[in-house]
Scaffold this motif. Sequence first.
Motif, short mmCIF file in Angstrom:
data_model
loop_
_atom_site.label_atom_id
_atom_site.label_comp_id
_atom_site.label_asym_id
_atom_site.label_seq_id
_atom_site.Cartn_x
_atom_site.Cartn_y
_atom_site.Cartn_z
N SER A 55 0.82 -1.21 0.00
CA SER A 55 0.00 0.00 0.00
C SER A 55 0.86 1.26 0.00
O SER A 55 1.67 1.48 0.90
N ASP A 56 0.63 2.09 -1.00
CA ASP A 56 1.29 3.39 -1.08
C ASP A 56 0.28 4.51 -0.82
O ASP A 56 0.52 5.67 -1.16
N GLU A 57 -0.84 4.15 -0.21
CA GLU A 57 -1.90 5.11 0.08
C GLU A 57 -1.48 6.07 1.18
O GLU A 57 -1.09 5.62 2.27
N PRO A 58 -1.55 7.39 0.95
CA PRO A 58 -1.17 8.35 1.99
C PRO A 58 -1.89 8.13 3.32
O PRO A 58 -1.30 8.29 4.38
N ARG A 59 -3.17 7.74 3.26
CA ARG A 59 -3.91 7.53 4.52
C ARG A 59 -3.36 6.34 5.30
O ARG A 59 -3.34 6.36 6.53
N ASP A 60 -2.88 5.28 4.61
CA ASP A 60 -2.27 4.14 5.30
C ASP A 60 -0.93 4.53 5.92
O ASP A 60 -0.61 4.15 7.05
N ILE A 61 -0.15 5.31 5.17
CA ILE A 61 1.15 5.76 5.67
C ILE A 61 0.95 6.60 6.93
O ILE A 61 1.59 6.37 7.96
N GLN A 62 0.04 7.58 6.86
CA GLN A 62 -0.22 8.44 8.01
C GLN A 62 -0.75 7.64 9.20
O GLN A 62 -0.29 7.83 10.34
N ALA A 63 -1.69 6.75 8.94
CA ALA A 63 -2.25 5.94 10.02
C ALA A 63 -1.18 5.07 10.68
O ALA A 63 -1.15 4.95 11.92
N ALA A 64 -0.29 4.49 9.89
CA ALA A 64 0.76 3.64 10.45
C ALA A 64 1.66 4.45 11.38
O ALA A 64 1.98 4.02 12.50
N TYR A 65 2.07 5.63 10.94
CA TYR A 65 2.92 6.46 11.80
C TYR A 65 2.15 6.96 13.03
O TYR A 65 2.70 7.01 14.13
N ASP A 66 0.88 7.32 12.84
CA ASP A 66 0.07 7.75 13.99
C ASP A 66 -0.04 6.66 15.04
O ASP A 66 -0.13 6.94 16.24
N LEU A 67 -0.01 5.39 14.61
CA LEU A 67 -0.14 4.26 15.52
C LEU A 67 1.20 3.79 16.06
O LEU A 67 1.26 2.83 16.83
N GLY A 68 2.30 4.42 15.66
CA GLY A 68 3.60 4.10 16.24
C GLY A 68 4.54 3.29 15.38
O GLY A 68 5.52 2.74 15.91
N ALA A 69 4.30 3.20 14.08
CA ALA A 69 5.26 2.52 13.21
C ALA A 69 6.58 3.26 13.24
O ALA A 69 6.62 4.49 13.33
N ASN A 70 7.68 2.53 13.18
CA ASN A 70 9.00 3.15 13.15
C ASN A 70 9.48 3.44 11.75
O ASN A 70 10.36 4.27 11.55
N SER A 71 8.91 2.73 10.77
CA SER A 71 9.29 2.92 9.39
C SER A 71 8.17 2.37 8.52
O SER A 71 7.41 1.49 8.94
N TYR A 72 8.06 2.91 7.31
CA TYR A 72 7.02 2.48 6.37
C TYR A 72 7.69 2.29 5.02
O TYR A 72 8.24 3.24 4.45
N ILE A 73 7.67 1.07 4.53
CA ILE A 73 8.32 0.74 3.26
C ILE A 73 7.31 0.10 2.34
O ILE A 73 6.63 -0.86 2.72
#
Length: 143
Positions: A97-115
């Motif tokens: 998923s390259d969806e901006p909403r998934d990227i933002q949600a992952a970081y909001d939930l505490g992801a350390n990195s998104y690839i």
Amino acid sequence: MSAGPHCSMLLVEDDPVDLDLILRALAPHIESDGIGIARDGEQVLAWVEHWEHGTHPPPQLILLDLKLPGIGGLEVLRRLRGSEPGRLIPVVVLTSSDEPRDIQAAYDLGANSYIVKPINYERFLEGLHQINRYWCRTNRPPS
């Protein structure tokens, strides 16, 4: 090439092809007994229970796909961060998923990195090698 220093990791991936590619890419760098596998969100939460009860030590790193059957990756991340053993484990979201909403949600939930998983096999391998080098060799987690 032999496996490097012991690194424990939980690989959360439901796609058998991606799972095989990731395991092959990591094999020269991580002992096979250091990689746990969960194919869906329920299995991840079962691992978390083991960590909470002290029956298994938590891993040094979690590679998390977002598109999972049943409990999705974002919900897994939310619950993981809400657990005592899971709140400090580095989580690298490795997903298609390259969806901006998934990227933002992952970081909001505490992801350390998104690839985002690259389609090109060589780029995919190189990304996994970089993940391994940083999180298993360079990064120093808390005790």
